[in-house]
Write a protein that holds these residues in place. Structure first.
Motif, PDB file in Angstrom:
ATOM      1  N   LEU A 198      35.165 -22.025  72.517  1.00 17.61           N
ATOM      2  CA  LEU A 198      36.220 -22.843  71.897  1.00 17.61           C
ATOM      3  C   LEU A 198      36.468 -24.077  72.768  1.00 17.61           C
ATOM      4  N   SER A 199      36.830 -25.183  72.151  1.00 19.69           N
ATOM      5  CA  SER A 199      37.117 -26.367  72.965  1.00 19.69           C
ATOM      6  C   SER A 199      38.470 -26.204  73.657  1.00 19.69           C
ATOM      7  N   ALA A 200      38.604 -26.863  74.795  1.00 13.16           N
ATOM      8  CA  ALA A 200      39.869 -26.818  75.535  1.00 13.16           C
ATOM      9  C   ALA A 200      41.008 -27.377  74.678  1.00 13.16           C
ATOM     10  N   ASN A 201      40.697 -28.395  73.872  1.00 16.28           N
ATOM     11  CA  ASN A 201      41.733 -28.980  73.010  1.00 16.28           C
ATOM     12  C   ASN A 201      42.195 -28.004  71.927  1.00 16.28           C
ATOM     13  N   ALA A 202      41.250 -27.237  71.366  1.00 14.21           N
ATOM     14  CA  ALA A 202      41.622 -26.248  70.349  1.00 14.21           C
ATOM     15  C   ALA A 202      42.442 -25.119  70.985  1.00 14.21           C
ATOM     16  N   LEU A 203      42.075 -24.760  72.223  1.00 14.13           N
ATOM     17  CA  LEU A 203      42.834 -23.721  72.927  1.00 14.13           C
ATOM     18  C   LEU A 203      44.255 -24.206  73.209  1.00 14.13           C
ATOM     19  N   ASP A 204      44.374 -25.470  73.561  1.00 12.81           N
ATOM     20  CA  ASP A 204      45.694 -26.044  73.802  1.00 12.81           C
ATOM     21  C   ASP A 204      46.517 -26.074  72.506  1.00 12.81           C
ATOM     22  N   ALA A 205      45.837 -26.370  71.388  1.00 12.59           N
ATOM     23  CA  ALA A 205      46.528 -26.359  70.082  1.00 12.59           C
ATOM     24  C   ALA A 205      47.045 -24.956  69.780  1.00 12.59           C
ATOM     25  N   TYR A 206      46.258 -23.945  70.151  1.00  9.69           N
ATOM     26  CA  TYR A 206      46.668 -22.547  69.951  1.00  9.69           C
ATOM     27  C   TYR A 206      47.898 -22.218  70.803  1.00  9.69           C
ATOM     28  N   ARG A 207      47.867 -22.678  72.048  1.00  9.62           N
ATOM     29  CA  ARG A 207      48.980 -22.356  72.954  1.00  9.62           C
ATOM     30  C   ARG A 207      50.273 -23.058  72.546  1.00  9.62           C
ATOM     31  N   HIS A 208      50.153 -24.212  71.940  1.00 10.23           N
ATOM     32  CA  HIS A 208      51.345 -24.979  71.545  1.00 10.23           C
ATOM     33  C   HIS A 208      51.385 -25.142  70.032  1.00 10.23           C
ATOM     34  N   ARG A 209      51.086 -24.058  69.320  1.00 15.28           N
ATOM     35  CA  ARG A 209      50.905 -24.206  67.876  1.00 15.28           C
ATOM     36  C   ARG A 209      52.229 -24.440  67.143  1.00 15.28           C
ATOM     37  N   SER A 210      52.108 -25.265  66.096  1.00 17.63           N
ATOM     38  CA  SER A 210      53.217 -25.512  65.188  1.00 17.63           C
ATOM     39  C   SER A 210      52.672 -25.210  63.793  1.00 17.63           C
ATOM     40  N   LEU A 211      53.527 -25.275  62.804  1.00 14.50           N
ATOM     41  CA  LEU A 211      53.121 -24.998  61.424  1.00 14.50           C
ATOM     42  C   LEU A 211      51.958 -25.889  61.000  1.00 14.50           C
ATOM     43  N   ARG A 212      52.007 -27.146  61.476  1.00 13.31           N
ATOM     44  CA  ARG A 212      51.008 -28.149  61.124  1.00 13.31           C
ATOM     45  C   ARG A 212      49.592 -27.773  61.589  1.00 13.31           C
ATOM     46  N   GLN A 213      49.497 -26.992  62.660  1.00 15.67           N
ATOM     47  CA  GLN A 213      48.174 -26.587  63.178  1.00 15.67           C
ATOM     48  C   GLN A 213      47.521 -25.535  62.282  1.00 15.67           C
ATOM     49  N   LEU A 214      48.341 -24.877  61.440  1.00 11.91           N
ATOM     50  CA  LEU A 214      47.868 -23.846  60.502  1.00 11.91           C
ATOM     51  C   LEU A 214      47.041 -22.760  61.208  1.00 11.91           C
ATOM     52  N   ILE A 215      47.594 -22.231  62.289  1.00 17.97           N
ATOM     53  CA  ILE A 215      46.921 -21.147  63.014  1.00 17.97           C
ATOM     54  C   ILE A 215      47.687 -19.854  62.716  1.00 17.97           C
ATOM     55  N   MET A 216      47.045 -18.970  61.959  1.00 19.25           N
ATOM     56  CA  MET A 216      47.719 -17.716  61.588  1.00 19.25           C
ATOM     57  C   MET A 216      47.410 -16.660  62.645  1.00 19.25           C
ATOM     58  N   LYS A 217      48.431 -16.301  63.402  1.00 16.90           N
ATOM     59  CA  LYS A 217      48.180 -15.434  64.570  1.00 16.90           C
ATOM     60  C   LYS A 217      47.768 -14.016  64.178  1.00 16.90           C
ATOM     61  N   GLN A 218      47.983 -13.647  62.917  1.00 16.01           N
ATOM     62  CA  GLN A 218      47.551 -12.308  62.454  1.00 16.01           C
ATOM     63  C   GLN A 218      46.043 -12.100  62.617  1.00 16.01           C
ATOM     64  N   PHE A 219      45.296 -13.199  62.622  1.00 19.41           N
ATOM     65  CA  PHE A 219      43.835 -13.078  62.697  1.00 19.41           C
ATOM     66  C   PHE A 219      43.299 -13.243  64.123  1.00 19.41           C
ATOM     67  N   ILE A 220      44.207 -13.449  65.059  1.00 17.66           N
ATOM     68  CA  ILE A 220      43.802 -13.694  66.456  1.00 17.66           C
ATOM     69  C   ILE A 220      43.919 -12.391  67.255  1.00 17.66           C
ATOM     70  N   PRO A 221      42.822 -11.948  67.908  1.00 18.78           N
ATOM     71  CA  PRO A 221      42.901 -10.713  68.696  1.00 18.78           C
ATOM     72  C   PRO A 221      43.859 -10.855  69.881  1.00 18.78           C
ATOM     73  N   LYS A 222      44.382  -9.709  70.324  1.00 17.92           N
ATOM     74  CA  LYS A 222      45.354  -9.707  71.433  1.00 17.92           C
ATOM     75  C   LYS A 222      44.738 -10.241  72.730  1.00 17.92           C
ATOM     76  N   ASP A 223      43.428  -9.940  72.928  1.00 20.10           N
ATOM     77  CA  ASP A 223      42.777 -10.368  74.170  1.00 20.10           C
ATOM     78  C   ASP A 223      42.025 -11.700  73.997  1.00 20.10           C
TER      79      ASP A 223
END
Ligand SMILES: [Zn+2]
Length: 263
Positions: free
Chosen positions: A122-147
């Motif tokens: 994953l790109s560092a920028n995408a990881l940063d988007a994940y860490r600071h996600r808002s509705l606009r990023q459209l990242i549904m955490k239900q699909f993200i593994p715990k680890d």
């Protein structure tokens, strides 16, 4: 023996339907947009996925899932998932060593939970988007593994030292020139695309179809708001045209492909 990518196979893992009149002036066509997954076979590093398509649970993810489904009527069954399609071919999920995620929209991460042993590129920028996600990023955490974060191989700017064009640098994933990762910004923060054997570019959502490449800079309002940054999106379209001019085949995630084997 020189290391290389031996093959790339395509899988459509669910789809959504949209009318192009909502995106482009003068176009009236109800089009199916499959959620594409590419299975890459590398001579040394084995099986690698580029994205993971939709989950059949996309409509069952609460209010955000329902809104998403309203804007993007989605069709996906359990048999459409990348896990099911691989198993039908005799490929167990544990055989996937790496998953390159272009970005974290739900039609790219839906199958992620089915591959608990894979490293995630994953790109560092995408990881940063994940860490600071808002509705606009459209990242549904239900699909993200715990680890998730422990398994991420982060592609930083310092690693992107290989010149693809004069104005474009990429990261040589295995140091053998077989998979060069390039960041094409605009659609989502830090979107990664993959240049394979210098023949095809897995170009994710940098455009929604080969036939739309020359008109995508004129996206209608409010469809243009779907893009994270429209100015960067336009710059990426020019880079895509440069690849096309160089004879590189562009393979977008939501185009329809009739052949399974694309390389
Ligand atoms: Zn997307």
């Amino acid at each position: 023996m020189q290391q290389t990518v031996k093959s790339v196979n395509y899988f459509g893992c669910g789809y959504c339907v949209n009318n192009l009149c909502r995106v482009f002036k003068g176009m009236h066509e109800k089009r199916k947009f499959p959620a594409g997954v590419f299975l890459i076979e590398h001579s040394k590093h084995g099986l690698i996925l580029f994205d993971t398509g939709y989950s059949e649970k996309i409509c069952k993810t609460g209010i955000i899932g329902r809104i998403y489904n309203l804007a993007n009527p989605t069709k996906v069954s359990e048999q459409d998932t990348i896990k099911s399609q691989l198993e039908k071919q005799g490929i167990e999920t544990d055989k996937i060593k790496y998953i390159i995620l272009s970005h974290l929209h739900p039609d790219h991460i839906g199958g992620l939970l089915d591959f608990p042993k894979a490293k995630i590129v994953l790109s560092a920028n995408a990881l940063d988007a994940y860490r600071h996600r808002s509705l606009r990023q459209l990242i549904m955490k239900q699909f993200i593994p715990k680890d998730f974060e422990e398994r991420v191989i982060e592609i930083t700017k310092e690693k992107t030292n290989k010149t693809v064009f004069d104005n474009l640098k990429g990261h040589d994933l295995f140091d053998d020139k077989s998979i060069i990762l390039v960041e094409l910004e605009g659609h989502a923060r830090g979107q990664l695309c993959a240049l394979i054997n210098h023949k095809i570019l897995l170009a994710a959502d940098s455009c929604w179809g080969n036939d739309l490449l020359d008109i995508s800079d004129k996206m209608k309002f409010p469809a243009n708001l779907i893009q994270y940054n429209m100015d960067d999106y336009r710059k990426s379209l020019e880079i895509l045209k440069q690849f096309r001019k160089d004879g590189i085949k562009l393979m977008f995630s939501h185009d329809t492909y009739n052949r399974k084997k694309v390389l």
